[in-house]
Motif scaffolding. Sequence first.
Motif, PDB file in Angstrom:
ATOM      1  N   THR A 126     -18.737 -36.603  -8.807  1.00 33.68           N
ATOM      2  CA  THR A 126     -19.168 -36.892 -10.190  1.00 33.68           C
ATOM      3  C   THR A 126     -20.407 -37.775 -10.187  1.00 33.68           C
ATOM      4  OG1 THR A 126     -16.896 -36.702 -10.929  1.00 33.68           O
ATOM      5  CG2 THR A 126     -18.407 -37.830 -12.415  1.00 33.68           C
ATOM      6  N   VAL A 251     -11.188 -31.827 -21.323  1.00 31.05           N
ATOM      7  CA  VAL A 251     -12.261 -30.820 -21.259  1.00 31.05           C
ATOM      8  C   VAL A 251     -12.062 -29.736 -22.318  1.00 31.05           C
ATOM      9  CG1 VAL A 251     -13.317 -29.084 -19.745  1.00 31.05           C
ATOM     10  CG2 VAL A 251     -12.622 -31.289 -18.813  1.00 31.05           C
ATOM     11  N   PRO A 266     -16.406 -35.508 -16.067  1.00 27.17           N
ATOM     12  CA  PRO A 266     -14.978 -35.831 -16.144  1.00 27.17           C
ATOM     13  C   PRO A 266     -14.672 -37.326 -16.282  1.00 27.17           C
ATOM     14  CG  PRO A 266     -15.609 -35.445 -13.870  1.00 27.17           C
ATOM     15  CD  PRO A 266     -16.842 -35.231 -14.697  1.00 27.17           C
ATOM     16  N   TRP A 268     -10.743 -39.644 -16.044  1.00 30.15           N
ATOM     17  CA  TRP A 268      -9.395 -39.422 -15.508  1.00 30.15           C
ATOM     18  C   TRP A 268      -8.395 -40.344 -16.196  1.00 30.15           C
ATOM     19  CZ3 TRP A 268     -13.821 -40.286 -12.519  1.00 30.15           C
ATOM     20  CH2 TRP A 268     -14.337 -39.152 -11.878  1.00 30.15           C
TER      21      TRP A 268
END
Length: 560
Positions: A126, A251, A266, A268
């Motif tokens: 990422t 998402v 992303p 988490w």
Amino acid sequence: MELNEPQPLLDQLDEFQQLASHYQDIKNLTMREQFQADAGRFNKYTLTAADITLDYSKNRITDETLTHLFALAKKRKLSTSIQAMFRGDLINSSENRPALHTALRNFSDDPVIVDGEDVMPEVRSTLIRMKEFCWKIRNQHWRGFNNKPFTDVVSIGIGGSFLGPKLASQALKPYWGKKINCHYLANIDGSNLTEVLQGLSPDTTLFIIQSKSFGTQETLKNATECRQWFLDNGGQEKDLPRHFTAVTANVEKAKAFGVAEENIFPMWDWVGGRYSLWSAIGLPLMLTIGHENFRQLLLGAYEMDCHFKTVPFEQNMPVIMGMLGVWYNNFFNAQSHAVLPYDHYLRGLPAHIQQLDMESNGKSVSACGQYLNYQAGPIIWGGVGSNGQHAYHQLLHQGTQFAPCDFILPLMTHNPVDHFHELLVSNCLSQSQALMQGKTEQEALQELANSEMSEQDKRILATQKTIPGNRPSNTLFFDKSTPKVVGALIALYEHKVFVQGQIWGVNSFDQWGVELGKKLGDKVNAALTAKTENTQALEENFDNSTTGLIRAFRSMKNKL
Ligand code: F6P
């Protein structure tokens, strides 16, 4: 460590009781006397970690106090909890999640395992995606419609998806370069939206929708309005993917909103919103300061992590700051704590620490479901110095409230102008000195010795000029507000909050309290916007104060 293992409440611990009796022994001891008696107090109570030095000598402590505080921390198994957090144990027990913001700045080769899988490869990939994205935008390879380079980025997000990035972008303004301006849109307030969009041009503006849940009302509404503004001002549907990106753990919702999948970064579950600056939520920051500076920010935080994880309590900065807070909160009945940066660039720090601390430790039930019979998280407030000296410092010096403070001071400025910085620094140092030493009634009387007032008037005035002193403060100082220092500073407070949460026995990583207001908000909104007043629904859903307020709004709207 057993999660949810019932723990005795704090006041049932011998270590807590020892502190209570120690408090009785030293409560009348003055720091003034302590400094007079010990020329080495500053050296003794000063330590450095990750380029930040903490002077905690202006605290109401003796060596014995610290011994008792560390004994309490040991009793609360603080070391075990620290290791558990870094390891990825499910320390956010009410949501059954780890709290792994430290993985986002883990420069070691150690894996970090969540659900049996190492999350580090995804964290690193990422970061690489962020780096590439920023490189393309900053070097004008990714352009807006009309083929113009981007000049502005609007970060749409609230709470943790706003305060951390905003603080860091403000703090690191000297590192922006001239490439991209950054704007933050958080509140559901047309005035905020209007102000942000004013002066922007759709073909040179990039939007980043920042929402871990992608379900936050304010953020989604703002994002919808921004998209409409974009379409109303020359952008077309086909241009949306070039101009709208998102950072989210959800998402599917971001896609349903219309963000192209390849433009979604992303998040988490194991990163709490208020700890998310280090994730792709930091994207607007990276866009403005560039990848290398962002990396330095992470590096500073990582250095503070290593310090926190490995250094004994006696030299551990977050542990010392956390335990001092417990000392004042639970024994001196301090209800608030002030954060006072003497640096224009760090003016966003109090707001960020406020969310970090109050959303984390603003709890009155322990992680294993006991009602606390002692104070947990304090009210965090503050602002930039020396402005505050001409506003709320009066209360700090003479008020009936007792508020410990943190002074935060870069020794060098990014913008040397005449002797400004010397003056700023002297304001900071003299405030902590004044808080510590105060002014006795005798000293106040002496100042009035040559006045022509009557003795009685002198005495009356002298009592009002008396300043109790003995008011504690920390001073955190460092060379300059660099990316590395800013990273370390934020991580320091994150860990301080963790320490305190462990001592008070609360789960510092959930925030159930904010849910009720969100739910009620939907009903209030329905009542405000209903075509005609539904008296029955008003009676059923609201108290008569809320009903009265709803009616006031409706009647104003009807007049328009
Ligand atoms: O309302 C509080 C909160 O839940 C914060 O914890 C969070 O940072 C903020 O809302 C925004 O949430 P999200 O990133 O999911 O939009």
